[in-house]
Motif scaffolding. Structure first.
Motif, PDB file in Angstrom:
ATOM      1  N   VAL A  72       0.954  -1.143   0.218  1.00  0.00           N
ATOM      2  CA  VAL A  72       0.181  -0.403   0.165  1.00  0.00           C
ATOM      3  C   VAL A  72       0.890   1.520   0.287  1.00  0.00           C
ATOM      4  CG1 VAL A  72      -1.652   1.679   0.984  1.00  0.00           C
ATOM      5  CG2 VAL A  72      -1.624  -0.711   1.008  1.00  0.00           C
ATOM      6  N   ARG A  73       2.322   1.011   0.820  1.00  0.00           N
ATOM      7  CA  ARG A  73       3.131   2.292   1.013  1.00  0.00           C
ATOM      8  C   ARG A  73       3.272   2.198  -0.615  1.00  0.00           C
ATOM      9  NH1 ARG A  73       2.892   0.873   6.550  1.00  0.00           N
ATOM     10  NH2 ARG A  73       1.579   1.724   7.848  1.00  0.00           N
ATOM     11  N   VAL A  74       4.026   1.288  -0.783  1.00  0.00           N
ATOM     12  CA  VAL A  74       4.272   1.789  -2.013  1.00  0.00           C
ATOM     13  C   VAL A  74       3.721   2.424  -3.747  1.00  0.00           C
ATOM     14  CG1 VAL A  74       5.385   0.676  -4.463  1.00  0.00           C
ATOM     15  CG2 VAL A  74       6.555  -0.275  -1.831  1.00  0.00           C
ATOM     16  N   VAL A  75       2.304   2.140  -3.349  1.00  0.00           N
ATOM     17  CA  VAL A  75       1.641   2.647  -4.888  1.00  0.00           C
ATOM     18  C   VAL A  75       1.523   4.468  -3.934  1.00  0.00           C
ATOM     19  CG1 VAL A  75       0.560   0.717  -5.829  1.00  0.00           C
ATOM     20  CG2 VAL A  75      -0.369   1.339  -3.763  1.00  0.00           C
ATOM     21  N   LEU A  76       1.341   4.764  -2.724  1.00  0.00           N
ATOM     22  CA  LEU A  76       0.465   5.255  -2.431  1.00  0.00           C
ATOM     23  C   LEU A  76       1.543   6.672  -2.904  1.00  0.00           C
ATOM     24  CD1 LEU A  76      -1.249   5.598   1.345  1.00  0.00           C
ATOM     25  CD2 LEU A  76      -2.252   5.966  -1.328  1.00  0.00           C
ATOM     26  N   GLU A  77       2.725   6.171  -2.519  1.00  0.00           N
ATOM     27  CA  GLU A  77       4.080   6.836  -3.105  1.00  0.00           C
ATOM     28  C   GLU A  77       4.027   7.477  -4.215  1.00  0.00           C
ATOM     29  OE1 GLU A  77       7.323   9.235  -2.384  1.00  0.00           O
ATOM     30  OE2 GLU A  77       6.541   6.832  -0.417  1.00  0.00           O
ATOM     31  N   LYS A  78       3.729   6.579  -5.198  1.00  0.00           N
ATOM     32  CA  LYS A  78       3.735   6.289  -6.445  1.00  0.00           C
ATOM     33  C   LYS A  78       2.483   7.431  -7.087  1.00  0.00           C
ATOM     34  CE  LYS A  78       3.995   1.905  -8.324  1.00  0.00           C
ATOM     35  NZ  LYS A  78       3.649   0.834  -9.103  1.00  0.00           N
ATOM     36  N   VAL A  79       2.095   7.096  -6.091  1.00  0.00           N
ATOM     37  CA  VAL A  79       0.530   8.539  -6.879  1.00  0.00           C
ATOM     38  C   VAL A  79       0.697  10.084  -5.957  1.00  0.00           C
ATOM     39  CG1 VAL A  79      -0.957   6.426  -7.274  1.00  0.00           C
ATOM     40  CG2 VAL A  79      -1.340   7.655  -5.576  1.00  0.00           C
ATOM     41  N   GLY A  80       1.556   9.758  -5.532  1.00  0.00           N
ATOM     42  CA  GLY A  80       1.618  11.512  -4.704  1.00  0.00           C
ATOM     43  C   GLY A  80       1.232  11.611  -3.260  1.00  0.00           C
ATOM     44  N   LEU A  81       0.809  10.156  -3.258  1.00  0.00           N
ATOM     45  CA  LEU A  81      -0.118  10.187  -1.727  1.00  0.00           C
ATOM     46  C   LEU A  81      -0.123   9.850  -0.677  1.00  0.00           C
ATOM     47  CD1 LEU A  81      -3.731   9.856  -3.235  1.00  0.00           C
ATOM     48  CD2 LEU A  81      -2.753  12.057  -1.500  1.00  0.00           C
ATOM     49  N   ALA A  82       1.608  10.136  -0.761  1.00  0.00           N
ATOM     50  CA  ALA A  82       2.260   8.785   1.027  1.00  0.00           C
ATOM     51  C   ALA A  82       1.886  10.110   2.298  1.00  0.00           C
ATOM     52  CB  ALA A  82       3.762   9.182   0.838  1.00  0.00           C
ATOM     53  N   ASP A  83       1.909  10.832   2.087  1.00  0.00           N
ATOM     54  CA  ASP A  83       1.160  11.508   3.265  1.00  0.00           C
ATOM     55  C   ASP A  83       0.074  11.671   3.936  1.00  0.00           C
ATOM     56  OD1 ASP A  83       0.683  13.120   1.084  1.00  0.00           O
ATOM     57  OD2 ASP A  83       1.576  15.298   2.126  1.00  0.00           O
ATOM     58  N   ARG A  84      -0.663  11.459   3.001  1.00  0.00           N
ATOM     59  CA  ARG A  84      -2.091  11.079   3.079  1.00  0.00           C
ATOM     60  C   ARG A  84      -2.884  10.431   3.673  1.00  0.00           C
ATOM     61  NH1 ARG A  84      -4.380  15.488   4.574  1.00  0.00           N
ATOM     62  NH2 ARG A  84      -6.179  16.067   2.952  1.00  0.00           N
ATOM     63  N   GLU A  85      -2.262   9.225   3.581  1.00  0.00           N
ATOM     64  CA  GLU A  85      -2.756   7.694   4.245  1.00  0.00           C
ATOM     65  C   GLU A  85      -3.713   7.200   5.641  1.00  0.00           C
ATOM     66  OE1 GLU A  85       1.159   4.964   5.066  1.00  0.00           O
ATOM     67  OE2 GLU A  85      -0.191   4.931   7.113  1.00  0.00           O
ATOM     68  N   ARG A  86      -3.588   8.423   6.231  1.00  0.00           N
ATOM     69  CA  ARG A  86      -5.051   8.161   7.581  1.00  0.00           C
ATOM     70  C   ARG A  86      -5.793   9.628   7.630  1.00  0.00           C
ATOM     71  NH1 ARG A  86      -2.598   6.423  12.048  1.00  0.00           N
ATOM     72  NH2 ARG A  86      -0.151   5.845  12.036  1.00  0.00           N
ATOM     73  N   ALA A  87      -5.711   9.700   6.059  1.00  0.00           N
ATOM     74  CA  ALA A  87      -7.265  10.652   5.853  1.00  0.00           C
ATOM     75  C   ALA A  87      -8.322  10.180   5.578  1.00  0.00           C
ATOM     76  CB  ALA A  87      -6.544  11.904   4.823  1.00  0.00           C
ATOM     77  N   ARG A  88      -9.149  10.967   5.502  1.00  0.00           N
ATOM     78  CA  ARG A  88     -10.600  10.394   5.412  1.00  0.00           C
ATOM     79  C   ARG A  88     -10.894  11.024   3.665  1.00  0.00           C
ATOM     80  NH1 ARG A  88     -11.544   6.227   8.862  1.00  0.00           N
ATOM     81  NH2 ARG A  88     -10.719   6.742  10.392  1.00  0.00           N
ATOM     82  N   PRO A  89     -11.383   9.957   2.891  1.00  0.00           N
ATOM     83  CA  PRO A  89     -11.806  10.350   1.401  1.00  0.00           C
ATOM     84  C   PRO A  89     -11.978  11.718   0.807  1.00  0.00           C
ATOM     85  CG  PRO A  89     -11.782   8.305   1.347  1.00  0.00           C
ATOM     86  CD  PRO A  89     -11.377   8.528   2.304  1.00  0.00           C
ATOM     87  N   ILE A  90     -13.536  11.675   2.255  1.00  0.00           N
ATOM     88  CA  ILE A  90     -14.005  13.302   2.376  1.00  0.00           C
ATOM     89  C   ILE A  90     -12.615  14.369   2.542  1.00  0.00           C
ATOM     90  CG2 ILE A  90     -14.834  13.359   4.843  1.00  0.00           C
ATOM     91  CD1 ILE A  90     -16.775  13.323   2.098  1.00  0.00           C
ATOM     92  N   GLU A  91     -11.842  13.936   3.437  1.00  0.00           N
ATOM     93  CA  GLU A  91     -11.024  15.069   3.272  1.00  0.00           C
ATOM     94  C   GLU A  91      -9.659  15.604   2.111  1.00  0.00           C
ATOM     95  OE1 GLU A  91      -8.327  14.885   6.640  1.00  0.00           O
ATOM     96  OE2 GLU A  91     -10.029  13.285   7.530  1.00  0.00           O
ATOM     97  N   LEU A  92     -10.019  14.402   1.307  1.00  0.00           N
ATOM     98  CA  LEU A  92      -9.575  14.496  -0.506  1.00  0.00           C
ATOM     99  C   LEU A  92     -10.183  15.831  -1.049  1.00  0.00           C
ATOM    100  CD1 LEU A  92      -8.118  10.984  -0.299  1.00  0.00           C
ATOM    101  CD2 LEU A  92      -6.899  13.631   0.851  1.00  0.00           C
ATOM    102  N   SER A  93      -9.221  16.125  -2.160  1.00  0.00           N
ATOM    103  CA  SER A  93      -9.597  16.599  -3.256  1.00  0.00           C
ATOM    104  C   SER A  93     -10.138  15.523  -4.349  1.00  0.00           C
ATOM    105  CB  SER A  93      -8.907  17.399  -4.196  1.00  0.00           C
ATOM    106  OG  SER A  93      -7.635  16.852  -4.692  1.00  0.00           O
ATOM    107  N   SER A  94     -10.990  16.106  -5.489  1.00  0.00           N
ATOM    108  CA  SER A  94     -11.009  14.958  -5.932  1.00  0.00           C
ATOM    109  C   SER A  94     -10.710  14.711  -7.195  1.00  0.00           C
ATOM    110  CB  SER A  94     -12.805  15.686  -7.078  1.00  0.00           C
ATOM    111  OG  SER A  94     -11.945  16.750  -7.758  1.00  0.00           O
ATOM    112  N   GLY A  95      -9.085  15.484  -7.801  1.00  0.00           N
ATOM    113  CA  GLY A  95      -8.329  15.000  -7.823  1.00  0.00           C
ATOM    114  C   GLY A  95      -7.566  13.719  -6.722  1.00  0.00           C
ATOM    115  N   GLU A  96      -7.287  13.853  -5.601  1.00  0.00           N
ATOM    116  CA  GLU A  96      -6.936  13.039  -4.701  1.00  0.00           C
ATOM    117  C   GLU A  96      -7.764  12.201  -4.563  1.00  0.00           C
ATOM    118  OE1 GLU A  96      -3.889  15.686  -1.895  1.00  0.00           O
ATOM    119  OE2 GLU A  96      -6.806  15.619  -1.295  1.00  0.00           O
TER     120      GLU A  96
END
Ligand code: ADP
Ligand code: ADP
Length: 228
Positions: free
Chosen positions: A120-144
């Motif tokens: 999971v951490r490898v792919v989150l790194e790949k999509v540029g969201l490594a620092d957002r793993e604890r966030a809920r999707p609702i807190e993210l922009s639509s692109g994120e």
């Protein structure tokens, strides 16, 4: 060996007219290509036949030359690990964290916990969201959110990724970023087929384009012929 092949595929929905008629094409490993056409042309139907949410009425869909007609019952979830899907509306679980959303396919597959964390951490790194793993999707922009959807689709390291209008809700700049992310996948062993009616964006990517019109494959354009 082609990774994907449509062999004279037609699809008629119960009570409906034909959504696809006699469609044939092949995709080689490591390709990224688009399928385009007007609304109702059959793009979504073509993708549904690949991830087995629909079955052809005639003809055959083959993944690595295996006829998907033989993939039934318990084999369907196994197939879906080889063929990842990205939807326009993400279909994320809003009450789970980014990490949990991306981990879900691995949890379902019974992957050991330590392995899940790593992947999971490898792919989150790949999509540029490594620092957002604890966030809920609702807190993210639509692109994120769309990038979370892509991370979830690639965490199983699929042979093929299909995406249905993945940039439909994004502004042009974000759409271009998401397309660049897709374009990076073939180098990592995942072929990519993207359905989009956004001709402007499709042309800019300079990849092969399949054109559907009323369910028929009317064009198969090589990247070098796209300018015209
Ligand atoms: P596109 O993705 O290019 O907009 P679709 O594959 O969604 O095209 O639709 C192709 C045709 O099939 C359309 O005429 C649509 O109304 C019809 N269609 C799509 N899904 C269904 C369905 N589940 N049942 C009946 N008809 C459908
Ligand atoms: P998309 O083109 O992205 O699939 P649609 O709005 O065309 O989006 O379809 C949304 C849902 O409605 C899909 O699950 C599809 O199967 C279904 N659908 C689409 N067209 C028809 C139709 N003519 N009859 C019945 N169901 C349809």
């Amino acid at each position: 060996m082609p990774i994907l092949r449509f062999d004279n595929v037609s699809k008629r929905y119960p009570g409906g007219h034909e959504a696809l008629t006699d469609v044939s094409f092949a995709v080689e490993p490591g390709e990224m290509l688009f399928v385009t056409g007007h609304s109702g042309a059959g793009k979504s139907t073509l993708l549904r036949l690949i991830h087995l949410s629909e079955r052809p009425s005639r003809g055959a869909v083959l993944v690595e030359e295996r006829n998907l007609a033989k993939v039934r019952g318990r084999r369907v979830p196994l197939h879906r690990r080889k063929v990842g899907v990205v939807f326009q509306d993400h279909r994320l679980l809003m009450d789970r964290s980014v990490f949990e959303n991306v981990a879900l396919p691995l949890v379902i597959a019974g992957t050991p916990r330590a392995e899940i964390g790593k992947r999971v951490r490898v792919v989150l790194e790949k999509v540029g969201l490594a620092d957002r793993e604890r966030a809920r999707p609702i807190e993210l922009s639509s692109g994120e959110q769309q990038r979370v959807g892509i991370a979830r689709a690639v965490v199983s390291q699929p042979l093929l990724l299909v995406a249905d209008e993945p940039t439909g809700n994004l502004d042009p700049q974000l759409a271009a970023e998401i397309m660049q992310l897709f374009a990076s996948l073939p180098a990592q062993g995942t072929s990519v087929l993207v359905a989009s009616h956004d001709l402007h964006l499709v042309k800019r990517m300079r990849r092969r384009v399949l054109v559907l019109d009323h369910g028929r494959l009317v064009d198969d354009i090589a990247p070098e012929d796209l300018a015209a």
